[in-house]
Design a protein around this motif. Structure first.
Motif, PDB file in Angstrom:
ATOM      1  N   LYS A   6       0.835  -1.198   0.000  1.00 52.25           N
ATOM      2  CA  LYS A   6       0.000   0.000   0.000  1.00 52.25           C
ATOM      3  C   LYS A   6       0.871   1.250   0.000  1.00 52.25           C
ATOM      4  O   LYS A   6       0.644   2.198  -0.766  1.00 52.25           O
ATOM      5  CB  LYS A   6      -0.903   0.003   1.226  1.00 52.25           C
ATOM      6  N   TYR A   7       1.908   1.252   0.840  1.00 50.85           N
ATOM      7  CA  TYR A   7       2.798   2.407   0.922  1.00 50.85           C
ATOM      8  C   TYR A   7       3.578   2.613  -0.378  1.00 50.85           C
ATOM      9  O   TYR A   7       3.790   3.746  -0.815  1.00 50.85           O
ATOM     10  CB  TYR A   7       3.768   2.236   2.090  1.00 50.85           C
ATOM     11  N   ILE A  10       1.361   4.357  -2.759  1.00 52.46           N
ATOM     12  CA  ILE A  10       1.219   5.772  -2.405  1.00 52.46           C
ATOM     13  C   ILE A  10       2.440   6.563  -2.856  1.00 52.46           C
ATOM     14  O   ILE A  10       2.314   7.670  -3.399  1.00 52.46           O
ATOM     15  CB  ILE A  10       1.017   5.925  -0.881  1.00 52.46           C
ATOM     16  N   GLU A  13       2.385   7.104  -6.643  1.00 50.59           N
ATOM     17  CA  GLU A  13       1.363   8.074  -7.022  1.00 50.59           C
ATOM     18  C   GLU A  13       1.736   9.485  -6.557  1.00 50.59           C
ATOM     19  O   GLU A  13       1.486  10.464  -7.261  1.00 50.59           O
ATOM     20  CB  GLU A  13       0.013   7.661  -6.435  1.00 50.59           C
ATOM     21  N   ALA A  14       2.364   9.579  -5.378  1.00 52.56           N
ATOM     22  CA  ALA A  14       2.797  10.885  -4.863  1.00 52.56           C
ATOM     23  C   ALA A  14       3.863  11.492  -5.757  1.00 52.56           C
ATOM     24  O   ALA A  14       3.837  12.692  -6.065  1.00 52.56           O
ATOM     25  CB  ALA A  14       3.317  10.742  -3.437  1.00 52.56           C
ATOM     26  N   PHE A  35       1.087  12.315   0.302  1.00 51.78           N
ATOM     27  CA  PHE A  35       1.101  11.149   1.172  1.00 51.78           C
ATOM     28  C   PHE A  35       0.554  11.471   2.562  1.00 51.78           C
ATOM     29  O   PHE A  35       0.094  10.582   3.274  1.00 51.78           O
ATOM     30  CB  PHE A  35       2.474  10.447   1.182  1.00 51.78           C
ATOM     31  N   HIS A  38      -3.083  10.705   2.135  1.00 53.46           N
ATOM     32  CA  HIS A  38      -3.405   9.311   1.854  1.00 53.46           C
ATOM     33  C   HIS A  38      -3.054   8.342   2.977  1.00 53.46           C
ATOM     34  O   HIS A  38      -3.584   7.222   2.995  1.00 53.46           O
ATOM     35  CB  HIS A  38      -2.731   8.871   0.549  1.00 53.46           C
TER      36      HIS A  38
END
Length: 220
Positions: A6-7, A10, A13-14, A35, A38
């Motif tokens: 998951k991280y 993120i 995407e960040a 982040f 999120h």
């Protein structure tokens, strides 16, 4: 493993979101904002150390809605106030405070500082460059998570932040050199020209006619 995946998503995407901005400042602010939103936290911040003056400065900050910004109050923080954080960083660890009340009477100054900011828990990781600690970044009041997974995530974030900060430094240096070049060209029509930063009091001589410089020396 699920948390780490998951991280990682993120982070990707960040970074993609940050690169839509044209300036390093915009990229860094968007990166931490993305982040922060999120992972769910009250505040995310970056501190950069000033070794010469033995202080650290809050240079970037993102706050969730309803959270009071602290960046203006966290300039020139004496590094001795949080020297135990740096000791933890030197051990290759992040600072994990799951309950700020545990600091009371043990690290009282740190307790007072965090309590004033309404921080109940915090995770802080170092920013390293060429083996040296250059500052740190932290997450205030993160959600109830696996702290080991979160610190691994912050380690990855730290690598990205150092890269973005290096790009910012190069960008600022190029801007400075371009400005000085323009000032030098402009100074041809003046006898004297000096650059003064009103905020810091920093003074730079761009041009000073020799006869005026001589007169100033005689006056001194």
């Amino acid at each position: 493993m699920k948390s780490i995946k998951k991280y990682e998503t993120i982070i990707n995407e960040a970074l993609r979101s940050a690169l839509e901005y044209d300036t390093p400042e915009g990229q860094i602010n968007e990166f931490i904002s993305f982040f922060g939103k999120h992972i769910g936290s009250d505040r995310i911040y970056i501190f950069e150390d000033d070794e010469e003056h033995h202080v650290t400065n809050n240079t970037y900050e993102w706050c969730a809605e309803g959270i009071t910004p602290q960046i203006e109050h966290l300039q020139g923080v004496n590094m001795e106030v949080i020297d135990w954080w740096y000791d933890t960083f030197d051990e290759g660890k992040s600072v994990i405070i799951s309950d700020v009340e545990e600091l009371k009477g043990v690290h009282q100054v740190s307790y007072n500082m965090l309590k004033y900011q309404n921080v109940c828990k915090v995770v802080v990781s170092p920013l390293r460059h060429k083996g040296q600690i250059r500052g740190f970044f932290g997450v205030d009041n993160p959600p109830a998570v696996d702290y080991n997974a979160l610190t691994m995530f912050l380690d990855m974030i730290g690598t990205m932040l150092i890269s973005l900060l290096k790009i910012r430094n190069t960008f600022q240096k190029e801007q400075y050199n371009a400005s000085m070049s323009s000032y030098s060209a402009l100074s041809e029509i003046y006898l004297c020209m000096h650059l003064i930063d009103i905020k810091t009091g920093k003074y730079e001589q761009i041009k000073n006619a020799k006869h005026i410089e001589k007169e100033c020396e005689e006056f001194d």
